[in-house]
Write a protein that holds these residues in place. Structure first.
Motif, PDB file in Angstrom:
ATOM      1  N   PHE A 136      20.462  -5.504 -13.806  1.00  0.00           N
ATOM      2  CA  PHE A 136      20.239  -6.380 -14.949  1.00  0.00           C
ATOM      3  C   PHE A 136      19.064  -8.033 -13.914  1.00  0.00           C
ATOM      4  CE2 PHE A 136      24.061  -6.652 -14.292  1.00  0.00           C
ATOM      5  CZ  PHE A 136      24.434  -7.738 -13.969  1.00  0.00           C
ATOM      6  N   LEU A 137      18.691  -8.287 -14.729  1.00  0.00           N
ATOM      7  CA  LEU A 137      18.347  -9.295 -14.666  1.00  0.00           C
ATOM      8  C   LEU A 137      19.567 -11.223 -15.296  1.00  0.00           C
ATOM      9  CD1 LEU A 137      14.414  -9.833 -16.040  1.00  0.00           C
ATOM     10  CD2 LEU A 137      15.217  -8.866 -13.747  1.00  0.00           C
ATOM     11  N   MET A 138      19.689 -11.701 -14.214  1.00  0.00           N
ATOM     12  CA  MET A 138      20.637 -12.650 -14.395  1.00  0.00           C
ATOM     13  C   MET A 138      19.731 -13.627 -15.165  1.00  0.00           C
ATOM     14  SD  MET A 138      23.292 -12.529 -13.107  1.00  0.00           S
ATOM     15  CE  MET A 138      24.056 -13.702 -12.106  1.00  0.00           C
ATOM     16  N   LEU A 139      20.673 -14.215 -17.065  1.00  0.00           N
ATOM     17  CA  LEU A 139      20.234 -15.663 -17.739  1.00  0.00           C
ATOM     18  C   LEU A 139      20.755 -16.344 -16.781  1.00  0.00           C
ATOM     19  CD1 LEU A 139      22.543 -13.885 -20.296  1.00  0.00           C
ATOM     20  CD2 LEU A 139      20.153 -13.452 -20.505  1.00  0.00           C
ATOM     21  N   ALA A 140      19.181 -17.343 -17.177  1.00  0.00           N
ATOM     22  CA  ALA A 140      19.380 -18.405 -16.628  1.00  0.00           C
ATOM     23  C   ALA A 140      18.700 -19.579 -17.192  1.00  0.00           C
ATOM     24  CB  ALA A 140      18.259 -18.197 -14.807  1.00  0.00           C
ATOM     25  N   HIS A 141      18.744 -19.516 -18.590  1.00  0.00           N
ATOM     26  CA  HIS A 141      18.177 -20.878 -18.530  1.00  0.00           C
ATOM     27  C   HIS A 141      19.356 -20.560 -20.040  1.00  0.00           C
ATOM     28  CE1 HIS A 141      16.954 -16.706 -21.411  1.00  0.00           C
ATOM     29  NE2 HIS A 141      17.216 -17.534 -22.180  1.00  0.00           N
ATOM     30  N   LYS A 164      16.545 -25.401 -20.760  1.00  0.00           N
ATOM     31  CA  LYS A 164      16.045 -25.881 -19.744  1.00  0.00           C
ATOM     32  C   LYS A 164      17.095 -25.176 -18.194  1.00  0.00           C
ATOM     33  CE  LYS A 164      20.641 -28.415 -18.447  1.00  0.00           C
ATOM     34  NZ  LYS A 164      20.935 -27.182 -17.974  1.00  0.00           N
ATOM     35  N   GLU A 165      16.807 -24.561 -17.417  1.00  0.00           N
ATOM     36  CA  GLU A 165      17.263 -24.493 -16.829  1.00  0.00           C
ATOM     37  C   GLU A 165      18.521 -24.338 -16.184  1.00  0.00           C
ATOM     38  OE1 GLU A 165      17.082 -22.990 -11.581  1.00  0.00           O
ATOM     39  OE2 GLU A 165      15.676 -24.671 -12.507  1.00  0.00           O
ATOM     40  N   GLN A 166      19.368 -22.502 -16.192  1.00  0.00           N
ATOM     41  CA  GLN A 166      20.568 -23.370 -16.095  1.00  0.00           C
ATOM     42  C   GLN A 166      21.738 -23.501 -14.765  1.00  0.00           C
ATOM     43  OE1 GLN A 166      23.148 -19.477 -17.954  1.00  0.00           O
ATOM     44  NE2 GLN A 166      25.148 -20.581 -17.491  1.00  0.00           N
ATOM     45  N   HIS A 167      22.553 -24.237 -14.448  1.00  0.00           N
ATOM     46  CA  HIS A 167      23.126 -24.840 -13.377  1.00  0.00           C
ATOM     47  C   HIS A 167      24.209 -24.490 -13.089  1.00  0.00           C
ATOM     48  CE1 HIS A 167      19.321 -26.506 -12.033  1.00  0.00           C
ATOM     49  NE2 HIS A 167      18.886 -26.875 -12.582  1.00  0.00           N
ATOM     50  N   ASN A 168      24.767 -24.698 -11.760  1.00  0.00           N
ATOM     51  CA  ASN A 168      26.577 -24.452 -11.914  1.00  0.00           C
ATOM     52  C   ASN A 168      26.524 -23.364 -12.684  1.00  0.00           C
ATOM     53  OD1 ASN A 168      26.261 -27.020  -9.662  1.00  0.00           O
ATOM     54  ND2 ASN A 168      25.955 -28.229 -10.831  1.00  0.00           N
ATOM     55  N   CYS A 169      26.576 -22.133 -12.341  1.00  0.00           N
ATOM     56  CA  CYS A 169      26.781 -20.554 -13.641  1.00  0.00           C
ATOM     57  C   CYS A 169      27.616 -20.620 -12.241  1.00  0.00           C
ATOM     58  CB  CYS A 169      25.954 -20.016 -14.371  1.00  0.00           C
ATOM     59  SG  CYS A 169      26.626 -18.911 -14.863  1.00  0.00           S
TER      60      CYS A 169
END
Length: 87
Positions: free
Chosen positions: A53-58, A35-40
């Motif tokens: 670095f790449l953001m963790l988005a899942h 699932k795509e992460q929202h509202n982090c």
């Protein structure tokens, strides 16, 4: 839902480590939903800043099932279903 974290610049795969603990305990993995992460909250902090670095988005949703053999839980087999349909 389970996500991963970053510590000291390295990814700690908490989601996969947790899933493996369930499998080791006898559960059967049926599906992995990513699932795509929202509202982090940390995403706002990093917007517009330089980062290497790449953001963790899942996040993960693991669909697990209790194993029939370990630990044993009685279940109806396909053979029993077919036998009932014949009689």
């Amino acid at each position: 839902m389970m996500g991963d974290v970053r510590k000291n610049g390295y990814v700690l795969p908490l989601g996969m480590n947790s899933m493996q603990k369930f499998v080791d305990a006898g559960f059967v993995l049926k599906e992995i939903v990513i699932k795509e992460q929202h509202n982090c909250k940390s995403a706002d902090y990093w917007d517009g800043r330089k980062r290497n670095f790449l953001m963790l988005a899942h996040e993960y949703i693991f669909v697990l099932e209790k194993s029939i053999t370990f630990p044993y839980t009685p279940a109806i087999t396909e053979f029993e279903i077919e036998s009932d349909a014949i009689t």
